[in-house]
Design a protein around this motif. Sequence first.
Motif, PDB file in Angstrom:
ATOM      1  N   VAL A   1     -17.293  11.473  -2.178  1.00  0.00           N
ATOM      2  CA  VAL A   1     -15.910  11.702  -2.612  1.00  0.00           C
ATOM      3  C   VAL A   1     -15.899  12.010  -4.107  1.00  0.00           C
ATOM      4  O   VAL A   1     -16.488  11.277  -4.903  1.00  0.00           O
TER       5      VAL A   1
ATOM      6  N   VAL B   1      -2.294  10.812  -5.228  1.00  0.00           N
ATOM      7  CA  VAL B   1      -2.717   9.410  -5.253  1.00  0.00           C
ATOM      8  C   VAL B   1      -3.324   9.127  -6.629  1.00  0.00           C
ATOM      9  O   VAL B   1      -4.318   9.727  -7.015  1.00  0.00           O
TER      10      VAL B   1
ATOM     11  N   ASN C   1       0.806  -1.223   0.000  1.00  0.00           N
ATOM     12  CA  ASN C   1       0.000   0.000   0.000  1.00  0.00           C
ATOM     13  C   ASN C   1       0.841   1.276   0.000  1.00  0.00           C
ATOM     14  O   ASN C   1       0.781   2.076   0.936  1.00  0.00           O
TER      15      ASN C   1
ATOM     16  N   ARG D   1      -6.976  12.277  -2.300  1.00  0.00           N
ATOM     17  CA  ARG D   1      -5.775  12.993  -1.874  1.00  0.00           C
ATOM     18  C   ARG D   1      -4.900  13.305  -3.078  1.00  0.00           C
ATOM     19  O   ARG D   1      -4.740  12.477  -3.968  1.00  0.00           O
TER      20      ARG D   1
ATOM     21  N   GLY E   1       0.557   4.054  -1.450  1.00  0.00           N
ATOM     22  CA  GLY E   1      -0.179   5.315  -1.388  1.00  0.00           C
ATOM     23  C   GLY E   1      -0.868   5.498  -0.047  1.00  0.00           C
ATOM     24  O   GLY E   1      -1.537   6.506   0.170  1.00  0.00           O
ATOM     25  N   ARG E   2      -0.696   4.527   0.881  1.00  0.00           N
ATOM     26  CA  ARG E   2      -1.326   4.537   2.203  1.00  0.00           C
ATOM     27  C   ARG E   2      -2.811   4.881   2.117  1.00  0.00           C
ATOM     28  O   ARG E   2      -3.293   5.839   2.690  1.00  0.00           O
ATOM     29  N   VAL E   3      -3.523   4.045   1.368  1.00  0.00           N
ATOM     30  CA  VAL E   3      -4.957   4.233   1.170  1.00  0.00           C
ATOM     31  C   VAL E   3      -5.705   3.400   2.207  1.00  0.00           C
ATOM     32  O   VAL E   3      -5.489   2.196   2.315  1.00  0.00           O
ATOM     33  N   ALA E   4      -6.555   4.062   3.017  1.00  0.00           N
ATOM     34  CA  ALA E   4      -7.297   3.336   4.044  1.00  0.00           C
ATOM     35  C   ALA E   4      -8.799   3.378   3.800  1.00  0.00           C
ATOM     36  O   ALA E   4      -9.564   2.637   4.409  1.00  0.00           O
TER      37      ALA E   4
ATOM     38  N   ASP F   1      -1.902   3.920  -7.567  1.00  0.00           N
ATOM     39  CA  ASP F   1      -1.826   3.608  -6.139  1.00  0.00           C
ATOM     40  C   ASP F   1      -3.079   2.883  -5.672  1.00  0.00           C
ATOM     41  O   ASP F   1      -3.072   2.269  -4.605  1.00  0.00           O
TER      42      ASP F   1
ATOM     43  N   ALA G   1     -11.979   8.149   0.998  1.00  0.00           N
ATOM     44  CA  ALA G   1     -11.575   9.553   1.091  1.00  0.00           C
ATOM     45  C   ALA G   1     -10.114   9.734   0.672  1.00  0.00           C
ATOM     46  O   ALA G   1      -9.757  10.754   0.084  1.00  0.00           O
ATOM     47  N   ASP G   2      -9.286   8.718   0.941  1.00  0.00           N
ATOM     48  CA  ASP G   2      -7.862   8.818   0.602  1.00  0.00           C
ATOM     49  C   ASP G   2      -7.630   8.873  -0.913  1.00  0.00           C
ATOM     50  O   ASP G   2      -6.587   9.335  -1.368  1.00  0.00           O
ATOM     51  N   LEU G   3      -8.601   8.368  -1.672  1.00  0.00           N
ATOM     52  CA  LEU G   3      -8.421   8.328  -3.128  1.00  0.00           C
ATOM     53  C   LEU G   3      -8.407   9.732  -3.729  1.00  0.00           C
ATOM     54  O   LEU G   3      -7.874   9.939  -4.815  1.00  0.00           O
TER      55      LEU G   3
END
Lengths: 273, 260
Positions: B164, B140, B125, B137, B127-130, B188, B133-135
């Motif tokens: 989002v 990314v 991971n 950022r 891109g540190r996608v959790a 990512d 909402a992280d998408l």
Amino acid sequence: MTVPADAPPRRRRPGQRVPVALAVPAALGLLFLVLPLIGLLARTPWDSLPQRLTAPGVLTALRLSVQSATLATLLCLALGVPLAWLLARAQFPGRRIVRALVTVPLVLPPVVGGLALLLVFGRRGLLGQWLDTTFGVTLPFTTTGVVLAEAFVAMPFLVIAVEGALRGADSRYEEAATTLGAGRWTTFTQVTLPLIAPGVAAGAVLCWARALGEFGATITFAGNYPGRTQTMPLAVYLALETDLEAAIVLSLILLTVSVAILAGLRDRWIGHP
Amino acid sequence: MRIRRALAALCGSALLAVAGCAPADEPAGRDGVAGTVTVFAAASLTESFRTLGREFEAAHPDATVTFNHAGSSALAAQITQGAPADVFASASPVNMTTVADAGAVAGTPYVIARNQPVIAVPKGNPGRVAGLADLARPGVKVALCAEQVPCGTAARTALATAGVTLTPVTLEQDVKGALAKVRLGEVDAALVYRTDVRPAAADVDAVEFPEAAVAVNDYPIAVLTDAPNPVAARAFVELVRSDRGRAVLAAAGFQQSGRG
């Protein structure tokens, strides 16, 4: 067979009739190529054509297609003509292998070509990694990526055509130029290039047409995003998912534009002797 | 498929040692299940249907299963244009409706499975996608399916539910295309189905998200009106709907559909 001594030798082909053994397969071949086109025309929704032509995204995809195919052709000319010259004129070991390598994109399924490009120019690719860390440049998902994918697939068409033209050209002109003191570069630009211009033009046209229709390598390497990497063939494929008629209209636009451009160029470049 | 012949050869050699591999004294295809069954199935069913196809051929030695896997909408277009298919298994009810509206479906389609969207990320991971909402950022890179294909519709529904908005770098033609970009590390994250991540587990991790519940996809299956081999087609659909079929689909990561 006797020819009257005073009559000039007649070059006329025996009769103007085409032998049946050639005419029948030729007609079948033509039919085979043209019938699918007729199939498209038969299913074209002529009533809704004007709305569909002006549908959002159509012109964007068309413009992107023509631009990227043209840039790809220029790239192929810049790299492909010297490569063809090398193959036709220079003596070096492994020339046959090099020639075989040049045709690799012809036999490679385009999707595999796109994958191979990703493995080299992708973010984690052999060169792409370095490009990304050194210059912050990533090629996939960009219009440059589209141009690269198209050039990769289309370049062999240009190289083969130009190499053929070079082999067909009379090398005595080049020898004469050298004898008269011209350097190799001068000979190439002043003698060789004008000599093979029709071959280069024909190769460029083939190359452009192939680039314009490119689908597999483009979607694999450059992805599909409207306005950036979505060329007409990609738009056609996605339209096919939901709307057969839209796909037909898009295909017709692509066909019309390419035939018009090719016919126009033909008159200008290849037409005159 | 050469599997059947290979199996027959295997049985032949086994028969020398143990009598009773295949029911050799039974007239083959006694239940009338013989010949080729052509199954048009969504790309996401590739792995589980391959397993079921092998079992079907083992159970019916005179039958062969041929698969045509592609995006469901492409398959629907092929069927309505007269492709000689016996069975259609779609990744979305929409494409089944398209085919049914063209009069190409015999009887009522059955829902055989449900599939849930997940966020596929490259191993580790980066891109540190959790979550969804992280998408959005910056920095990314996200691959989505085009909205014309089912995984694209599901992605849009999930993103809309989560509120989002994002600009993907690519809108892929099918879910495998989106997944391939994750596998190669070119993006990512991608929104794909849970079942797509399983066979790619060596390169890809799945991140589940709560909004997936609204975008769960039903997979209908049906025998087609113009099926060249309706008997075998019905037998294949029965196998997919059987407890064994459900087990294979569940092992591939599909969720159970309600009975029916």
